[in-house]
Design an enzyme around this catalytic site. Structure first.
Site, PDB file in Angstrom:
ATOM      1  N   HIS A 233       0.821  -1.221   0.000  1.00  0.00           N
ATOM      2  CA  HIS A 233       0.000   0.000   0.000  1.00  0.00           C
ATOM      3  C   HIS A 233       0.853   1.268   0.000  1.00  0.00           C
ATOM      4  O   HIS A 233       0.381   2.330  -0.353  1.00  0.00           O
ATOM      5  CB  HIS A 233      -1.045  -0.021   1.123  1.00  0.00           C
ATOM      6  CG  HIS A 233      -0.504   0.323   2.481  1.00  0.00           C
ATOM      7  ND1 HIS A 233       0.203  -0.564   3.236  1.00  0.00           N
ATOM      8  CD2 HIS A 233      -0.586   1.457   3.202  1.00  0.00           C
ATOM      9  CE1 HIS A 233       0.534   0.013   4.386  1.00  0.00           C
ATOM     10  NE2 HIS A 233       0.068   1.243   4.390  1.00  0.00           N
TER      11      HIS A 233
ATOM     12  N   ASP B 151       7.796  -7.203   8.613  1.00  0.00           N
ATOM     13  CA  ASP B 151       6.521  -6.482   8.470  1.00  0.00           C
ATOM     14  C   ASP B 151       6.686  -5.187   7.670  1.00  0.00           C
ATOM     15  O   ASP B 151       5.786  -4.810   6.922  1.00  0.00           O
ATOM     16  CB  ASP B 151       5.973  -6.165   9.877  1.00  0.00           C
ATOM     17  CG  ASP B 151       4.626  -5.446   9.833  1.00  0.00           C
ATOM     18  OD1 ASP B 151       3.724  -5.942   9.144  1.00  0.00           O
ATOM     19  OD2 ASP B 151       4.493  -4.389  10.483  1.00  0.00           O
TER      20      ASP B 151
ATOM     21  N   HIS C  89       7.720  -2.263   2.511  1.00  0.00           N
ATOM     22  CA  HIS C  89       7.577  -0.810   2.353  1.00  0.00           C
ATOM     23  C   HIS C  89       8.929  -0.092   2.228  1.00  0.00           C
ATOM     24  O   HIS C  89       9.139   0.715   1.327  1.00  0.00           O
ATOM     25  CB  HIS C  89       6.796  -0.197   3.515  1.00  0.00           C
ATOM     26  CG  HIS C  89       5.475  -0.869   3.781  1.00  0.00           C
ATOM     27  ND1 HIS C  89       4.667  -1.347   2.784  1.00  0.00           N
ATOM     28  CD2 HIS C  89       4.817  -1.132   4.934  1.00  0.00           C
ATOM     29  CE1 HIS C  89       3.572  -1.878   3.320  1.00  0.00           C
ATOM     30  NE2 HIS C  89       3.644  -1.760   4.621  1.00  0.00           N
TER      31      HIS C  89
HETATM   32  C1  BG6 Z   1       1.420  -2.283   7.450  1.00  0.00           C
HETATM   33  C2  BG6 Z   1       2.085  -2.960   8.620  1.00  0.00           C
HETATM   34  O1  BG6 Z   1       1.830  -2.875   6.250  1.00  0.00           O
HETATM   35  O2  BG6 Z   1       1.759  -0.917   7.433  1.00  0.00           O
HETATM   36  C3  BG6 Z   1       1.690  -2.291   9.907  1.00  0.00           C
HETATM   37  O3  BG6 Z   1       1.723  -4.329   8.654  1.00  0.00           O
HETATM   38  C4  BG6 Z   1       1.942  -0.809   9.845  1.00  0.00           C
HETATM   39  O4  BG6 Z   1       2.399  -2.869  11.010  1.00  0.00           O
HETATM   40  C5  BG6 Z   1       1.339  -0.209   8.571  1.00  0.00           C
HETATM   41  O5  BG6 Z   1       1.371  -0.208  10.977  1.00  0.00           O
HETATM   42  C6  BG6 Z   1       1.749   1.242   8.396  1.00  0.00           C
HETATM   43  O6  BG6 Z   1       1.045   1.797   7.332  1.00  0.00           O
HETATM   44  P1  BG6 Z   1       0.703   3.343   7.280  1.00  0.00           P
HETATM   45  O7  BG6 Z   1       0.023   3.531   5.968  1.00  0.00           O
HETATM   46  O8  BG6 Z   1      -0.168   3.627   8.444  1.00  0.00           O
HETATM   47  O9  BG6 Z   1       2.016   4.057   7.366  1.00  0.00           O
END
Ligand code: BG6
Length: 482
Positions: free
Chosen positions: A175, A232, A237
């Site tokens: 995402h 994770d 990311h």
């Molecule tokens: C997710 C993780 O992919 O991304 C979570 O599994 C994390 O642990 C989250 O909190 C963070 O996403 P964002 O969009 O809130 O920065």
């Protein structure tokens, strides 16, 4: 621009992800006129519900996760009417006939199967969708992390689709790639001639990527304790952000051209063999707030809730430029930022009393306050002679583009519409996921071998001291997370 009418089957439709992210994202797309009349959402799950029962769940999800200003009764009504429910047990044969009946004939309409379920169900769903004759060569399947917990399991996951879906039909969501500012990073790099001549080891001193979170494990203790920050966040990311910074310009904004370039970066990552280059942390009980081990209910847990590391992209462009990455939970504040720190001016013409010219820093802020800043050294205004000081060229999008009025769409809105349009650019290809694990696995193996515990850090801090040392040793420092 409206997309063509589509059929979206959501497996695991009563789950958290569907309620929190998917339903609100689809609502917004309808509200903004992008989801056309005639698009159908088919919610599938094990619970014994009918259309109305599921619409209630969806309606409550809208109340909870869509801001009141975007909710109007007419759109809500239209949206809920586009949703149907089918009770399907993915592990047995129950419900598959009903699902087939609920799907209108494909007739060139894109059919999307969104697998909002645990990865152990991916293979079986792909097979059953295929066997029930629900998919054709234009159907798409959407999956999301965890995409394995190591290279072997990631390969298994990639293999579980073979025979049923081709790579061009598989949409692996990270995402972070759907976040507005992350896409902006591509515009910044490839739509401006200014940066490219500087974007290399001759001019860049180092790159910092920080994804700091204020939240803890938030009821996902069992999952998180299996994964830790490295699996994770860093494996996906953080490495994806690193790729977008480090990749060569693709010839075209085409899915495979972009993904080929990212893959080359992942494959160029030097193996991380120096234990000093990685720091693991775990948050401690702080001022009465439970520790990580208490949060996950696993007293002896060695899982890290923080990781910082120094990576090297061993190729011509980046040779010798460290990429410092860090992420953690229960830190001082929530901020995601990429900072490209340029080298100092080669020679100073200013007397020592003027103060030191700082490094120019291009900071891309993903959240909150999305925007881009460029740190410069300027003369301190006033008659006091030549005194140098730092200032920022600030392009916070909310101010520059009036984006507060525009509303920053959630990553899922963009990504789901891309699936419908058949655009894989912002999705990870199977070989990218595998290359990322291939780099991560030996680091985790080293931890396991050493059997030591992560270093404790206080909640509300910026992580363990050792993470600061990681940069201090190199004569550099992290940017403040504030
Ligand atoms: C997710 C993780 O992919 O991304 C979570 O599994 C994390 O642990 C989250 O909190 C963070 O996403 P964002 O969009 O809130 O920065």
């Amino acid at each position: 621009v409206p997309v063509d009418p589509f059929d979206l089957v959501v497996f695991g439709a009563t789950g958290d992800l569907a309620r929190r992210k998917l339903i609100p994202a689809l609502y917004h797309r309808l509200h903004d006129g992008q989801m056309p009349e005639g698009a159908r959402i088919i919610a599938a799950a094990r619970r014994d519900l009918d259309d109305e029962g599921y619409r209630d769940i969806a309606s409550r999800a809208l109340d909870e996760f869509v801001e009141a200003a975007a909710l109007d009764e007419k759109t809500r009504d239209r949206f809920l009417r586009s949703i149907g429910y089918v009770q399907v047990d993915v592990e047995s044969d129950d419900g598959w006939d009903a699902l087939a009946k609920a799907l209108p004939p494909a007739d060139g309409r894109p059919r999307v199967f969104y697998l909002s379920v645990a990865p152990r169900h991916f293979g079986i769903i792909a097979e059953k969708v295929h066997r029930a004759g629900l998919s054709d060569s234009d159907s798409r399947i959407v999956i999301e992390k965890p995409l394995g917990h190591d290279l072997a399991s990631a390969q298994e996951l990639n293999d579980c689709f073979s025979g049923h879906f081709e790579e061009r039909q598989i949409y692996r969501i990270d995402h972070y790639l759907g976040k507005e500012t992350v896409q902006n990073l591509m515009a910044l790099r490839f739509a401006n001639a200014l940066f490219e001549p500087l974007w290399n080891a001759r001019h860049v001193d180092h790159v910092q990527i920080t994804v700091a979170e204020k939240v803890g494990v938030e009821g996902r203790g069992a999952y998180y304790d299996e994964m830790g920050a490295m699996r994770d966040m860093a494996q996906n990311h953080l490495l994806q952000l690193l790729c977008l910074i480090a990749m060569e310009p693709p010839a075209r904004l085409e899915p495979d051209e972009v993904r080929d370039e990212k893959l080359k970066v992942l494959r160029a990552l030097a193996p991380l063999t120096d234990p000093e280059s990685v720091v693991r942390g775990q948050y401690a009980r702080t001022n009465g707030s439970p520790s990580y081990t208490e949060d996950v209910g696993h007293p002896g847990s060695r899982t890290e809730s923080f990781v910082a590391l120094k990576a090297e992209v061993a190729n011509w462009r980046w040779s010798g430029v460290p990429f410092y990455l860090r992420t953690g939970k229960r830190l001082r504040t929530r901020v995601s930022e990429i900072a490209v720190v340029f080298k100092e001016a080669p020679h100073s013409i200013f007397p020592p009393a003027s103060g030191r010219a700082g490094n120019n820093v291009l900071a891309i802020r993903l959240q909150p306050d999305e925007g881009i800043t460029l740190g410069m050294t300027i003369k301190e205004p006033g008659p006091g002679g030549m005194r140098l000081t730092s200032a920022e060229l600030d392009m916070t999008f909310a101010d520059t583009l009036g984006a507060t009025k525009l509303r920053m769409p959630d990553a899922y809105e963009r990504l789901v519409m891309d699936v419908v349009r058949g655009d894989q650019t912002l999705f990870m290809r199977g070989d990218e996921v595998e290359a990322a694990w291939a780099w991560i696995d030996p680091i985790i193996a080293l931890w396991d071998e050493r059997g030591d515990r992560p270093i404790s850090y206080d909640q509300g801090s910026s992580g363990p001291e050792d993470a600061l040392m990681l940069m201090h040793r190199d004569g550099r420092r992290w940017r403040e997370i504030a």
